[in-house]
Design a protein around this motif. Structure first.
Motif, PDB file in Angstrom:
ATOM      1  N   ILE A 134      74.095  15.159  24.065  1.00  0.00           N
ATOM      2  CA  ILE A 134      73.174  15.555  25.122  1.00  0.00           C
ATOM      3  C   ILE A 134      73.639  16.845  25.793  1.00  0.00           C
ATOM      4  CG2 ILE A 134      72.281  14.910  27.404  1.00  0.00           C
ATOM      5  CD1 ILE A 134      72.282  12.020  26.486  1.00  0.00           C
ATOM      6  N   LEU A 138      71.723  20.774  27.446  1.00  0.00           N
ATOM      7  CA  LEU A 138      71.298  20.776  28.840  1.00  0.00           C
ATOM      8  C   LEU A 138      71.273  22.202  29.390  1.00  0.00           C
ATOM      9  CD1 LEU A 138      73.333  17.722  30.233  1.00  0.00           C
ATOM     10  CD2 LEU A 138      70.898  17.806  29.673  1.00  0.00           C
ATOM     11  N   ARG A 145      67.325  21.647  34.083  1.00  0.00           N
ATOM     12  CA  ARG A 145      68.020  20.471  33.557  1.00  0.00           C
ATOM     13  C   ARG A 145      67.269  19.188  33.903  1.00  0.00           C
ATOM     14  NH1 ARG A 145      73.350  19.792  36.040  1.00  0.00           N
ATOM     15  NH2 ARG A 145      73.156  22.043  36.338  1.00  0.00           N
ATOM     16  N   HIS A 148      64.292  19.015  31.610  1.00  0.00           N
ATOM     17  CA  HIS A 148      64.716  18.707  30.246  1.00  0.00           C
ATOM     18  C   HIS A 148      64.980  17.210  30.095  1.00  0.00           C
ATOM     19  CE1 HIS A 148      66.917  19.429  26.422  1.00  0.00           C
ATOM     20  NE2 HIS A 148      67.693  18.451  26.842  1.00  0.00           N
ATOM     21  N   CYS A 149      65.738  16.649  31.029  1.00  0.00           N
ATOM     22  CA  CYS A 149      66.059  15.219  30.952  1.00  0.00           C
ATOM     23  C   CYS A 149      64.809  14.363  31.116  1.00  0.00           C
ATOM     24  CB  CYS A 149      67.085  14.852  32.021  1.00  0.00           C
ATOM     25  SG  CYS A 149      68.729  15.575  31.756  1.00  0.00           S
ATOM     26  N   TRP A 152      62.814  14.316  27.815  1.00  0.00           N
ATOM     27  CA  TRP A 152      63.398  13.481  26.776  1.00  0.00           C
ATOM     28  C   TRP A 152      63.372  12.002  27.151  1.00  0.00           C
ATOM     29  CZ3 TRP A 152      63.937  14.539  21.948  1.00  0.00           C
ATOM     30  CH2 TRP A 152      64.018  15.873  21.551  1.00  0.00           C
ATOM     31  N   LEU A 153      63.426  11.702  28.435  1.00  0.00           N
ATOM     32  CA  LEU A 153      63.283  10.304  28.850  1.00  0.00           C
ATOM     33  C   LEU A 153      61.882   9.794  28.544  1.00  0.00           C
ATOM     34  CD1 LEU A 153      65.244  10.243  32.229  1.00  0.00           C
ATOM     35  CD2 LEU A 153      65.637   8.730  30.269  1.00  0.00           C
ATOM     36  N   LEU A 233      70.654   9.808  29.473  1.00  0.00           N
ATOM     37  CA  LEU A 233      69.779  10.851  29.999  1.00  0.00           C
ATOM     38  C   LEU A 233      69.495  10.642  31.483  1.00  0.00           C
ATOM     39  CD1 LEU A 233      67.338  11.200  26.989  1.00  0.00           C
ATOM     40  CD2 LEU A 233      68.636  13.084  28.019  1.00  0.00           C
ATOM     41  N   SER A 234      69.359   9.387  31.895  1.00  0.00           N
ATOM     42  CA  SER A 234      69.128   9.112  33.320  1.00  0.00           C
ATOM     43  C   SER A 234      70.316   9.575  34.158  1.00  0.00           C
ATOM     44  CB  SER A 234      68.884   7.618  33.533  1.00  0.00           C
ATOM     45  OG  SER A 234      67.675   7.216  32.937  1.00  0.00           O
ATOM     46  N   ALA A 236      72.408  12.003  33.337  1.00  0.00           N
ATOM     47  CA  ALA A 236      72.391  13.464  33.331  1.00  0.00           C
ATOM     48  C   ALA A 236      71.330  13.983  34.300  1.00  0.00           C
ATOM     49  CB  ALA A 236      72.127  13.978  31.918  1.00  0.00           C
ATOM     50  N   ARG A 237      70.183  13.318  34.347  1.00  0.00           N
ATOM     51  CA  ARG A 237      69.140  13.747  35.279  1.00  0.00           C
ATOM     52  C   ARG A 237      69.587  13.534  36.724  1.00  0.00           C
ATOM     53  NH1 ARG A 237      63.180  11.068  35.380  1.00  0.00           N
ATOM     54  NH2 ARG A 237      64.461   9.235  35.826  1.00  0.00           N
TER      55      ARG A 237
END
Length: 263
Positions: A134, A138, A145, A148-149, A152-153, A233-234, A236-237
């Motif tokens: 991931i 990013l 960012r 992006h997250c 993809w989520l 991803l969560s 990272a978000r």
């Protein structure tokens, strides 16, 4: 006369080549490509089973085949006649079918090939998704960012919803059409019994030949790795949202880009 082939457009060799390419690619590429391919394979496999079942029903209704005969032709075991009784009894018999015995053999072979490809696709998904990176993808800008997250989520959530719905439906088919115990099916699927039970109405209108306990296990595994990547991803978000807030980005802007803010 040329036999009408309901599956003439299903190119198993093309599926095989595509899957082999994904298997040999970096997990970053394989993880994305295998999800879309799996949906195509599931669709083709369902069509193959429907065509096979219709050929079997035609042979029973119009050519006096026994359920043992169709069991032998489809799974190689005459002792599975009761299963074919359920399948044929549910299936609509075509009005006309040229050389149904030939088509039954072809469609069964095609269904087997597609099922094997599905197992390979599920194996690839459970290997590639957790290994897919991931961080390198990013964006540096925290707002980008977040977007992006969020994108993809949404992508993962779409496939997760499809995978879990298929898991619940296939489990409910085993219960509704083949009298498997609900708690046993739920255990195989690693799902709540209530989730399987809710799919019972849909199962009543779904082909009995979709019953496949091995497929249940495979879908459960894919669902697990999809959930794992959603958590990555969560996280990272959430970090990107925190960076946005620290940089003074207005909350309405963060939310517009897909950031989840505590209320």
């Amino acid at each position: 006369m040329t036999d009408y082939d309901a599956l003439a457009d299903v190119d198993v060799e093309s599926f095989d080549r595509h899957l082999t390419t994904l298997e040999n690619s970096h997990p970053d590429q394989g993880a994305v490509g295998v999800l879309a391919l799996d949906v195509e394979l599931r669709t083709a496999y369902r069509r193959a089973l429907v065509a096979r079942d219709e050929a079997a029903a035609f042979l029973v209704d119009r050519h006096d085949w026994s359920y043992s005969d169709t069991a032998q032709a489809t799974c190689g075991h005459r002792s599975h006649a009761e299963r074919m009784h359920v399948v044929v009894g549910w299936t609509r018999t075509p009005d006309q079918l040229e050389r149904p015995g030939v088509l039954l053999t072809r469609y069964q072979h095609l269904a087997v090939r597609l099922r094997q490809l599905m197992t390979r696709s599920h194996t690839l998904a459970t290997r590639a998704l957790p290994c897919a990176r991931i961080e390198p993808y990013l964006p540096e800008d925290p707002v980008e960012r977040v977007a992006h997250c969020a994108q993809w989520l949404r992508f993962l959530d779409m496939y997760a919803s499809s995978t879990l719905a298929a898991r619940h439906l296939h489990g409910a088919i085993l219960v509704r059409h083949h009298n498997w115990r609900l708690d046993h099916v739920a255990s195989i699927a690693r799902a709540d019994a209530g989730q399987i039970a809710v799919a019972g109405t849909a199962a009543q209108h779904s082909p009995p030949s979709d019953a496949d306990s091995d497929l249940l296990r495979e879908l459960a595994g894919v669902g697990d790795v999809l959930a794992y990547n959603s958590r990555r991803l969560s996280a990272a978000r959430a970090e990107a949202v925190s960076d946005c807030l620290n940089a003074g980005v207005p909350r309405r802007v963060i939310e517009a880009y897909g950031g989840a803010l505590a209320t």
